[in-house]
Design a protein around this motif. Sequence first.
Motif, PDB file in Angstrom:
ATOM      1  N   LYS A 213       0.828  -1.202   0.000  1.00 22.16           N
ATOM      2  CA  LYS A 213       0.000   0.000   0.000  1.00 22.16           C
ATOM      3  C   LYS A 213       0.860   1.248   0.000  1.00 22.16           C
ATOM      4  CE  LYS A 213      -2.006   0.981   3.821  1.00 22.16           C
ATOM      5  NZ  LYS A 213      -2.933   0.961   4.973  1.00 22.16           N
ATOM      6  N   ASP A 214       1.933   1.246   0.764  1.00 21.06           N
ATOM      7  CA  ASP A 214       2.893   2.346   0.770  1.00 21.06           C
ATOM      8  C   ASP A 214       4.221   1.787   1.240  1.00 21.06           C
ATOM      9  OD1 ASP A 214       2.718   2.155   3.625  1.00 21.06           O
ATOM     10  OD2 ASP A 214       1.012   3.521   3.580  1.00 21.06           O
ATOM     11  N   THR A 215       5.248   2.642   1.226  1.00 17.71           N
ATOM     12  CA  THR A 215       6.590   2.165   1.590  1.00 17.71           C
ATOM     13  C   THR A 215       6.655   1.714   3.036  1.00 17.71           C
ATOM     14  OG1 THR A 215       7.521   3.740  -0.001  1.00 17.71           O
ATOM     15  CG2 THR A 215       9.030   2.779   1.599  1.00 17.71           C
ATOM     16  N   GLY A 216       5.956   2.405   3.949  1.00 16.09           N
ATOM     17  CA  GLY A 216       5.979   2.007   5.352  1.00 16.09           C
ATOM     18  C   GLY A 216       5.411   0.624   5.569  1.00 16.09           C
ATOM     19  N   SER A 217       4.291   0.314   4.916  1.00 17.59           N
ATOM     20  CA  SER A 217       3.710  -1.024   5.048  1.00 17.59           C
ATOM     21  C   SER A 217       4.640  -2.083   4.490  1.00 17.59           C
ATOM     22  CB  SER A 217       2.361  -1.073   4.325  1.00 17.59           C
ATOM     23  OG  SER A 217       1.448  -0.153   4.881  1.00 17.59           O
ATOM     24  N   ALA A 218       5.299  -1.787   3.362  1.00 20.31           N
ATOM     25  CA  ALA A 218       6.231  -2.746   2.778  1.00 20.31           C
ATOM     26  C   ALA A 218       7.425  -2.990   3.692  1.00 20.31           C
ATOM     27  CB  ALA A 218       6.700  -2.241   1.413  1.00 20.31           C
ATOM     28  N   VAL A 219       7.910  -1.925   4.367  1.00 18.07           N
ATOM     29  CA  VAL A 219       9.053  -2.084   5.277  1.00 18.07           C
ATOM     30  C   VAL A 219       8.678  -2.964   6.454  1.00 18.07           C
ATOM     31  CG1 VAL A 219      10.527  -0.845   6.905  1.00 18.07           C
ATOM     32  CG2 VAL A 219      10.200   0.038   4.599  1.00 18.07           C
ATOM     33  N   VAL A 220       7.511  -2.740   7.054  1.00 16.92           N
ATOM     34  CA  VAL A 220       7.080  -3.562   8.192  1.00 16.92           C
ATOM     35  C   VAL A 220       6.899  -5.013   7.767  1.00 16.92           C
ATOM     36  CG1 VAL A 220       5.222  -3.916   9.854  1.00 16.92           C
ATOM     37  CG2 VAL A 220       5.981  -1.603   9.326  1.00 16.92           C
ATOM     38  N   TRP A 221       6.297  -5.234   6.588  1.00 18.92           N
ATOM     39  CA  TRP A 221       6.116  -6.602   6.100  1.00 18.92           C
ATOM     40  C   TRP A 221       7.456  -7.284   5.844  1.00 18.92           C
ATOM     41  CZ3 TRP A 221       7.367  -8.222   0.998  1.00 18.92           C
ATOM     42  CH2 TRP A 221       6.961  -9.519   0.679  1.00 18.92           C
ATOM     43  N   TRP A 222       8.393  -6.561   5.218  1.00 21.76           N
ATOM     44  CA  TRP A 222       9.705  -7.144   4.920  1.00 21.76           C
ATOM     45  C   TRP A 222      10.486  -7.425   6.199  1.00 21.76           C
ATOM     46  CZ3 TRP A 222      11.086  -9.696   1.006  1.00 21.76           C
ATOM     47  CH2 TRP A 222      12.433  -9.895   0.672  1.00 21.76           C
ATOM     48  N   LEU A 223      10.319  -6.585   7.202  1.00 24.23           N
ATOM     49  CA  LEU A 223      10.991  -6.804   8.483  1.00 24.23           C
ATOM     50  C   LEU A 223      10.479  -8.076   9.139  1.00 24.23           C
ATOM     51  CD1 LEU A 223      13.008  -5.577  10.536  1.00 24.23           C
ATOM     52  CD2 LEU A 223      11.065  -4.429  11.605  1.00 24.23           C
ATOM     53  N   ALA A 224       9.167  -8.314   9.079  1.00 29.88           N
ATOM     54  CA  ALA A 224       8.599  -9.535   9.650  1.00 29.88           C
ATOM     55  C   ALA A 224       9.011 -10.773   8.861  1.00 29.88           C
ATOM     56  CB  ALA A 224       7.072  -9.431   9.688  1.00 29.88           C
ATOM     57  N   LYS A 225       9.135 -10.654   7.529  1.00 30.24           N
ATOM     58  CA  LYS A 225       9.519 -11.795   6.702  1.00 30.24           C
ATOM     59  C   LYS A 225      10.963 -12.194   6.922  1.00 30.24           C
ATOM     60  CE  LYS A 225       7.509 -13.420   3.624  1.00 30.24           C
ATOM     61  NZ  LYS A 225       6.684 -14.647   3.519  1.00 30.24           N
ATOM     62  N   ASN A 226      11.821 -11.263   7.336  1.00 28.59           N
ATOM     63  CA  ASN A 226      13.248 -11.544   7.520  1.00 28.59           C
ATOM     64  C   ASN A 226      13.604 -11.719   8.985  1.00 28.59           C
ATOM     65  OD1 ASN A 226      14.770 -11.158   4.743  1.00 28.59           O
ATOM     66  ND2 ASN A 226      13.162  -9.591   4.835  1.00 28.59           N
ATOM     67  N   ASP A 227      12.644 -12.199   9.766  1.00 28.24           N
ATOM     68  CA  ASP A 227      12.898 -12.506  11.172  1.00 28.24           C
ATOM     69  C   ASP A 227      13.491 -11.327  11.925  1.00 28.24           C
ATOM     70  OD1 ASP A 227      11.959 -15.088  10.768  1.00 28.24           O
ATOM     71  OD2 ASP A 227      13.935 -15.816  10.178  1.00 28.24           O
ATOM     72  N   GLU A 228      12.962 -10.150  11.628  1.00 32.77           N
ATOM     73  CA  GLU A 228      13.338  -8.936  12.351  1.00 32.77           C
ATOM     74  C   GLU A 228      14.821  -8.592  12.200  1.00 32.77           C
ATOM     75  OE1 GLU A 228      12.037  -9.613  16.314  1.00 32.77           O
ATOM     76  OE2 GLU A 228       9.923  -9.300  15.838  1.00 32.77           O
ATOM     77  N   HIS A 229      15.428  -8.944  11.067  1.00 27.98           N
ATOM     78  CA  HIS A 229      16.803  -8.554  10.773  1.00 27.98           C
ATOM     79  C   HIS A 229      16.790  -7.104  10.259  1.00 27.98           C
ATOM     80  CE1 HIS A 229      18.264 -12.989  10.192  1.00 27.98           C
ATOM     81  NE2 HIS A 229      17.919 -12.687  11.437  1.00 27.98           N
ATOM     82  N   VAL A 230      17.148  -6.209  11.127  1.00 27.97           N
ATOM     83  CA  VAL A 230      17.048  -4.786  10.802  1.00 27.97           C
ATOM     84  C   VAL A 230      17.993  -4.424   9.663  1.00 27.97           C
ATOM     85  CG1 VAL A 230      17.233  -2.454  11.733  1.00 27.97           C
ATOM     86  CG2 VAL A 230      16.360  -4.300  13.160  1.00 27.97           C
TER      87      VAL A 230
END
Length: 363
Positions: A213-230
Motif C-alpha cells: 500500500k505504501d513504503t511504510g507497510s512494505a518495510v514492516v512486512w519485509w521486516l517480519a519476513k526476515n525474522d526482524e533482521h534490521v
Amino acid sequence: MTTAQRTTTVFLTVLCGLLLSIVGLTQQWPTWKWTTLAALLLVVPVAAFRIASLRRGSLPVSFEEQLTASPVERTECHVNQVRLPSLWDDYHFVFSATVRWYLVASPESASVLNPAGLAVEAVLNRARTITEKREPGQASLVQHELSGALSRMCPDPTGHLQAMAENISLTLVEQDQERLDRLAKVRKEKAVWEHQRKYEQSKRQYLGEDVLKDTGSAVVWWLAKNDEHVEKTVADLALLAQLTSAANDTDIPERLHTLVSSQLGEPATPEILADDPAPTPRERTAADHLSSFFDAMGFTEGDIRRPMLAKQFSDIIKQQNRHEPAEDLLRRFDPPATFTPHNGEESNPHTEERDEPPGTPLM
C-alpha cells in the motif's frame, strides 16, 4: 365323515366279523347267533356313518371341496439389452432381467393371449417409471432399487396375469459412460482451477491493498519476513520503495530519492559528480542504515521516536547474539546528542570519524 374315516369304519367292521366268525365256528354257535352276527355287521357301519353326518352338519360335503388347490404354474422369459430412459436426454440405461409371471383366471370369452408379451410390458413399464427420474451416473444404485421394486408379483394393466423380474442388470452404453467420465474429470479440474484463481486473487489483493500500500507497510512486512533482521530490511529500503511505487503505478516520493540513489550506487546530485577527486565512501554501518531509514520515514533529527525505535531495534539485534551492532545503535541514537558547528550537522563523539591517519598522535 371323510373318505378316510369311512374306509377305516368298513375295515374294522369286516375285521370284527371275521374274528367273530372264527369264534362261532370253534364254539359251534347255533343258527340264531349267526343271524344276529350278520345283522350287527350291517347295522354298525350304517349307524356310524349316520352319527358322523349328524355331528358334521346338515350340509353335504361336495367332491370339489375335498380337492386341494391346484398349484400355480409360473413361466418365465429373459429380457436382454433393453434401453430405458434416464433423467438426462440422450442418455439411456441398458436393462436385462428374467421376467416371471403366472396367469390369473380369466373369463371364458377372453381372446387368445401372449402372456410373455404382457408380462414383459408390465415389467418394463414399472422399471421405466423409476429410471426416467434417475441420473445416468447412478446406474449401480438404480440397479439395486429396481431389484427391490420388481421383486414382487404385481398385476399387469389388463388383469390377465401377475409378473415380476429377477436377476436384474442395469448398465450404461459404453460411449455414454466414457462421456460421463470425461465430464466428471472436467468438473473436477474446473473446481481446482477456480480455487487456484480465488487464491491468486486473494494473494494479489493482500499484496496490493495491504503489503504494498505504501513504503511504510512494505518495510514492516519485509521486516517480519526476515525474522526482524534490521540490517537486511534497511539495506532493502531502495528496493521496497521502487517495488511499492511500481505496484501502485506512482512515482517514488521525493523524500526517498536520496536514499534510493545512494543505495543503488547512483549520483545523488550533479554537484557531487563535479567534485574531483571524489572521497572514497566508507562502509556503511547498521546505524547509518537505520539513520537513512528514519530519514525516509520522516523521523527528522530531534524526533523522540528515533531513540525509542533505536532502543527497540538494539534489543532485537541482541537477541540474535549480535552485540556489536546493537551497541553501535545505542551509542548513535540513545545518549543525548552533542551539537558542534560542523557543516551544520549533528555529531556524536562516540561515532565521529578521525581525520588523522592511523598512528598519528593526537595533539
